[in-house]
Design an enzyme around this catalytic site. Structure first.
Site, PDB file in Angstrom:
ATOM      1  N   SER A 133      37.686  40.786  33.091  1.00  0.00           N
ATOM      2  CA  SER A 133      38.280  39.625  33.163  1.00  0.00           C
ATOM      3  C   SER A 133      39.903  39.849  33.866  1.00  0.00           C
ATOM      4  O   SER A 133      40.080  40.840  34.856  1.00  0.00           O
ATOM      5  CB  SER A 133      38.303  38.558  32.052  1.00  0.00           C
ATOM      6  OG  SER A 133      39.327  37.336  32.395  1.00  0.00           O
ATOM      7  N   TYR A 147      42.193  32.405  41.673  1.00  0.00           N
ATOM      8  CA  TYR A 147      41.534  33.417  41.457  1.00  0.00           C
ATOM      9  C   TYR A 147      41.476  33.420  39.575  1.00  0.00           C
ATOM     10  O   TYR A 147      40.430  33.832  38.877  1.00  0.00           O
ATOM     11  CB  TYR A 147      42.895  34.586  41.588  1.00  0.00           C
ATOM     12  CG  TYR A 147      42.419  35.896  40.918  1.00  0.00           C
ATOM     13  CD1 TYR A 147      41.221  36.637  41.220  1.00  0.00           C
ATOM     14  CD2 TYR A 147      43.394  36.441  39.831  1.00  0.00           C
ATOM     15  CE1 TYR A 147      41.161  37.951  40.542  1.00  0.00           C
ATOM     16  CE2 TYR A 147      43.152  37.637  39.015  1.00  0.00           C
ATOM     17  CZ  TYR A 147      41.924  38.498  39.540  1.00  0.00           C
ATOM     18  OH  TYR A 147      41.900  39.677  38.803  1.00  0.00           O
ATOM     19  N   LYS A 151      38.326  34.041  36.870  1.00  0.00           N
ATOM     20  CA  LYS A 151      38.433  34.542  35.437  1.00  0.00           C
ATOM     21  C   LYS A 151      38.307  33.967  34.306  1.00  0.00           C
ATOM     22  O   LYS A 151      37.615  34.235  33.201  1.00  0.00           O
ATOM     23  CB  LYS A 151      39.578  35.760  35.485  1.00  0.00           C
ATOM     24  CG  LYS A 151      39.716  36.700  36.472  1.00  0.00           C
ATOM     25  CD  LYS A 151      38.558  37.797  36.578  1.00  0.00           C
ATOM     26  CE  LYS A 151      38.785  38.780  37.697  1.00  0.00           C
ATOM     27  NZ  LYS A 151      37.745  39.696  37.538  1.00  0.00           N
TER      28      LYS A 151
HETATM   29  P1  NDP Z   1      40.595  47.513  43.488  1.00  0.00           P
HETATM   30  O1  NDP Z   1      41.026  46.609  44.729  1.00  0.00           O
HETATM   31  O2  NDP Z   1      41.191  48.930  43.334  1.00  0.00           O
HETATM   32  O3  NDP Z   1      38.966  47.862  43.261  1.00  0.00           O
HETATM   33  C1  NDP Z   1      38.020  46.679  43.487  1.00  0.00           C
HETATM   34  C2  NDP Z   1      36.637  47.309  43.453  1.00  0.00           C
HETATM   35  O4  NDP Z   1      35.533  46.042  43.608  1.00  0.00           O
HETATM   36  C3  NDP Z   1      36.298  48.098  44.454  1.00  0.00           C
HETATM   37  O5  NDP Z   1      35.426  49.247  44.128  1.00  0.00           O
HETATM   38  C4  NDP Z   1      35.370  47.310  45.620  1.00  0.00           C
HETATM   39  O6  NDP Z   1      34.505  48.114  46.002  1.00  0.00           O
HETATM   40  C5  NDP Z   1      34.798  46.385  44.444  1.00  0.00           C
HETATM   41  N1  NDP Z   1      34.250  45.223  45.061  1.00  0.00           N
HETATM   42  C6  NDP Z   1      34.732  44.299  45.601  1.00  0.00           C
HETATM   43  N2  NDP Z   1      33.957  43.230  46.204  1.00  0.00           N
HETATM   44  C7  NDP Z   1      32.820  43.577  45.922  1.00  0.00           C
HETATM   45  C8  NDP Z   1      31.299  43.211  46.315  1.00  0.00           C
HETATM   46  N3  NDP Z   1      31.202  41.994  46.827  1.00  0.00           N
HETATM   47  N4  NDP Z   1      30.354  43.824  45.739  1.00  0.00           N
HETATM   48  C9  NDP Z   1      30.623  45.084  45.019  1.00  0.00           C
HETATM   49  N5  NDP Z   1      31.962  45.695  44.842  1.00  0.00           N
HETATM   50  C10 NDP Z   1      32.756  44.769  45.268  1.00  0.00           C
HETATM   51  O7  NDP Z   1      40.820  46.673  42.259  1.00  0.00           O
HETATM   52  P2  NDP Z   1      41.105  46.805  40.577  1.00  0.00           P
HETATM   53  O8  NDP Z   1      40.257  48.241  40.489  1.00  0.00           O
HETATM   54  O9  NDP Z   1      42.363  46.745  40.206  1.00  0.00           O
HETATM   55  O10 NDP Z   1      39.963  45.873  40.144  1.00  0.00           O
HETATM   56  C11 NDP Z   1      38.837  46.106  39.237  1.00  0.00           C
HETATM   57  C12 NDP Z   1      38.740  44.609  38.165  1.00  0.00           C
HETATM   58  O11 NDP Z   1      39.783  44.475  37.781  1.00  0.00           O
HETATM   59  C13 NDP Z   1      38.553  43.214  39.563  1.00  0.00           C
HETATM   60  O12 NDP Z   1      37.826  42.531  38.872  1.00  0.00           O
HETATM   61  C14 NDP Z   1      39.964  42.779  39.210  1.00  0.00           C
HETATM   62  O13 NDP Z   1      40.062  41.268  39.287  1.00  0.00           O
HETATM   63  C15 NDP Z   1      40.376  43.438  37.713  1.00  0.00           C
HETATM   64  N6  NDP Z   1      41.669  43.202  37.319  1.00  0.00           N
HETATM   65  C16 NDP Z   1      42.620  43.880  38.084  1.00  0.00           C
HETATM   66  C17 NDP Z   1      43.829  43.930  37.587  1.00  0.00           C
HETATM   67  C18 NDP Z   1      44.798  45.048  38.174  1.00  0.00           C
HETATM   68  O14 NDP Z   1      45.894  44.687  38.114  1.00  0.00           O
HETATM   69  N7  NDP Z   1      44.417  45.944  38.819  1.00  0.00           N
HETATM   70  C19 NDP Z   1      44.283  43.225  36.625  1.00  0.00           C
HETATM   71  C20 NDP Z   1      43.336  42.192  36.063  1.00  0.00           C
HETATM   72  C21 NDP Z   1      42.304  42.208  36.579  1.00  0.00           C
HETATM   73  P3  NDP Z   1      34.186  48.285  47.731  1.00  0.00           P
HETATM   74  O15 NDP Z   1      35.080  47.370  48.421  1.00  0.00           O
HETATM   75  O16 NDP Z   1      34.081  49.721  48.019  1.00  0.00           O
HETATM   76  O17 NDP Z   1      32.736  47.406  47.734  1.00  0.00           O
END
Ligand code: NDP
Length: 276
Positions: A133, A147, A151
């Site tokens: 989340s 967004y 979550k």
């Molecule tokens: P990134 O943007 O670095 O990574 C996002 C990942 O999600 C990528 O691997 C991307 O893979 C994948 N993704 C996006 N859309 C799809 C889809 N339709 N199907 C499959 N994979 C998908 O972000 P984070 O690592 O930071 O985020 C990961 C999670 O953590 C998210 O749910 C985000 O909301 C949550 N989060 C992040 C925070 C932060 O500060 N970083 C804070 C709070 C929550 P690809 O594009 O290669 O398919």
């Protein structure tokens, strides 16, 4: 401890990739998924890893990927629903298409994967679902309303899963990271609403500036999320909620105090609606 099998969505970068690396380092098996298998090359040569293209919004592709995973490894012990992206804009500025797109990935995608994995977990009477989340899933704020609402949905779904699955031997945990230093605030991940209305300049406009300034300066270290998740997977009674980061802890404390104070102020009115 027996070797476990993990399936991680969005394992190509950021938090998902860090968890995937930690899983292999711990000697467990990994099913790494992302929209494009080619982005998962760092895992493809490991004998304990399977890499699969899986766009969480495509239910048919999700079902096929889970079937392939079960064929190869027999069981999925830990599912990490991590795939997601952010949408930044006021509630009014975000178009129907933008809202639907972020719900398709962050909520409906998570449900697609969960529904596909659960029959096997129920059959084995074991498993752990970890839903990523956000602090935005506990407290919403200007600019992050849509967004955050995805979550909030993840939080509500996980709370229900926790109650539904505990009697079947399956755990459910919702993880609430604060700001972590990934691509999340990059143009590659975070989508700004196409429309920007001048009336929101003092509220959402300021948040847009904060987000731009915070990109790759976030306080949270993404390499430290994986050990925390491994720790809760290794405990007998994992938490329903796992907040991560001091920013998250502070925000939770502020929201709890606000709700407590406001509920006390309006208690008499709240109590007035029962049949007497
Ligand atoms: P990134 O943007 O670095 O990574 C996002 C990942 O999600 C990528 O691997 C991307 O893979 C994948 N993704 C996006 N859309 C799809 C889809 N339709 N199907 C499959 N994979 C998908 O972000 P984070 O690592 O930071 O985020 C990961 C999670 O953590 C998210 O749910 C985000 O909301 C949550 N989060 C992040 C925070 C932060 O500060 N970083 C804070 C709070 C929550 P690809 O594009 O290669 O398919």
């Amino acid at each position: 401890m027996a070797q476990r099998t993990w399936l991680i969505t969005g394992a190509s970068r950021g938090i998902g990739a860090e968890i995937a690396k930690a899983v292999l380092a711990a000697g467990d098996r990994l099913i790494a998924t992302a929209r494009n298998q080619a982005d998962l090359q760092q895992f493809s040569t490991d004998k304990d890893a399977l890499v699969l293209s899986m766009d969480v919004t495509d239910e048919a592709q999700v079902k096929a990927a889970i079937a392939t995973s079960l064929e190869k490894f027999g069981q999925i012990d830990v599912l990490v629903n991590n795939a997601g992206f952010g949408l930044l804009g006021s509630v009014e500025e975000c178009s129907a298409e933008e809202v639907e797109s972020v719900y398709r990935t962050n909520v409906f995608g998570l449900l697609n994967v969960t529904r596909a994995v659960l029959p096997s977990m129920r059959q084995h009477r074991s498993g752990h679902i970890i839903n990523i989340s956000s602090i935005g899933g506990y407290r919403s704020s200007p600019g992050w309303g849509i967004y955050g609402s995805t979550k909030f949905a993840v939080e509500g779904i996980t709370e229900a899963l926790h109650g539904e699955l505990a009697p079947l031997g399956i755990h459910a945990t919702v993880v609430e990271p604060g700001y972590f230093r990934t691509d999340f605030l990059n143009g590659s991940s975070l989508r700004p609403s196409a429309v920007q209305i001048p009336d929101y300049a003092q509220t959402v406009g300021k948040i847009r500036d904060v987000a731009a300034g915070l990109n790759h300066q976030q306080p949270g270290d993404p390499t430290k999320i994986a050990p925390a998740i491994l720790e809760i997977v290794n405990t007998d009674e994992p938490p329903l909620r796992l907040p991560l980061g001091t920013d998250t802890l502070q925000t939770i404390a502020e929201k709890n105090a606000y709700v407590e104070q406001e509920t006390a102020k309006w208690r008499t009115l709240a109590e007035s609606t029962d049949f007497r």
